[in-house]
Design an enzyme around this catalytic site. Sequence first.
Site, mmCIF file in Angstrom:
data_model
loop_
_atom_site.group_PDB
_atom_site.id
_atom_site.type_symbol
_atom_site.label_atom_id
_atom_site.label_comp_id
_atom_site.label_asym_id
_atom_site.label_seq_id
_atom_site.Cartn_x
_atom_site.Cartn_y
_atom_site.Cartn_z
ATOM 1 C CD GLU A 239 -2.766 1.127 2.536
ATOM 2 O OE1 GLU A 239 -3.715 1.950 2.588
ATOM 3 O OE2 GLU A 239 -2.541 0.284 3.408
ATOM 4 C CD GLU B 3 -7.085 6.610 5.745
ATOM 5 O OE1 GLU B 3 -7.131 5.410 5.425
ATOM 6 O OE2 GLU B 3 -6.101 7.119 6.350
#
Length: 253
Positions: free
Chosen positions: A148, A234
Site C-alpha cells: 500500500e 480518512e
Amino acid sequence: MLFQLTLAGLLTVAAASPVAAPVTPVRRQAATLCDQYGYYAANGYEFNNNNWGKGAASSGSQCTTVQSTSSSGVSWSTNWNWQGGQNNVKSYANAGKQFAKGLVIANIKSMPTNIQWDYQPRDIRANVAYDVFTAADPNHDKSSGDYELMIWLARIGGVYPIGNKVTTVNVAGYSWDLYVGPNGSMKVFSFIPSDGSWKLSFNADVKQFFNYLAQNQGYPINNQNLIVFQQGTEPFTGAAKYTVNSYSASINV
C-alpha cells in the site's frame, strides 16, 4: 390603406420586441452516496462513500456527493460527522481512476495527477491522502493488496500514519517523511509532508514514488500489479466537509 412605418416607429417596434435573457448554466449533482459503500462510476472514474470503519464510532454518518465528471477530471465532496474512537479511521470516501487489469508497475511510464481541495471547518482529526494498492496477483481483491502506497497531502489534528518514520526524502519535487509499517498482510509506505504543510494544490507523477521505493526500500516493482489508484480522505473524529474542486489522474504505459 397604405401603412407607413417611420424611423420612430421602427425604434418603437424594436424596443417592444422580446430579448432572450442570458442563460446561466446550472451545475447538477451527478450522484449522492449515503449508503455505507455507496458507489458511482462515470467517465473513467469511480466513487465510493466507503464508511468501512464506522463500527468504531459511537455515533456519526457520512454522505458523498459527485458534482461533475468528465474524461479530463472530476469534482466531488463528502460531508461527515464522526464521534468516538478518536484514534480509529471511520471511512475513506474516495475518487478512483478506472483502468484495465494486468498493469505491472514497472511497465507504467507515468501516473500524473492534479488536485485542488479544501476542508472546512479544520478543527478535526483526519488526513487527505492518495491510496494505491499493488499485488502480484492482477485479480487481487480491491480492498487490499501486497503493498500500500499512501501520499498524505495533509495530516490534521495530530493523526499519524501506520508504522514508524524511516527517513526524510525528496520525491516529485516535495520533501516527505517516509513511514513504513504493516496493515494486516500489506506493507504500507506512507509519505507525509516533512514540514507539516497542507498540499491544497498538488501536481505530481505518482510513478516517481514507486521508482524511489524500488530503488531504496526493496519494493518489487517488476512483479506488482496496480490494483487501485484512489484519492480521498480518512476522518477520525469531528464534523466537516471535504471539497475537491478538481481532480484528475492518468496512467500512461
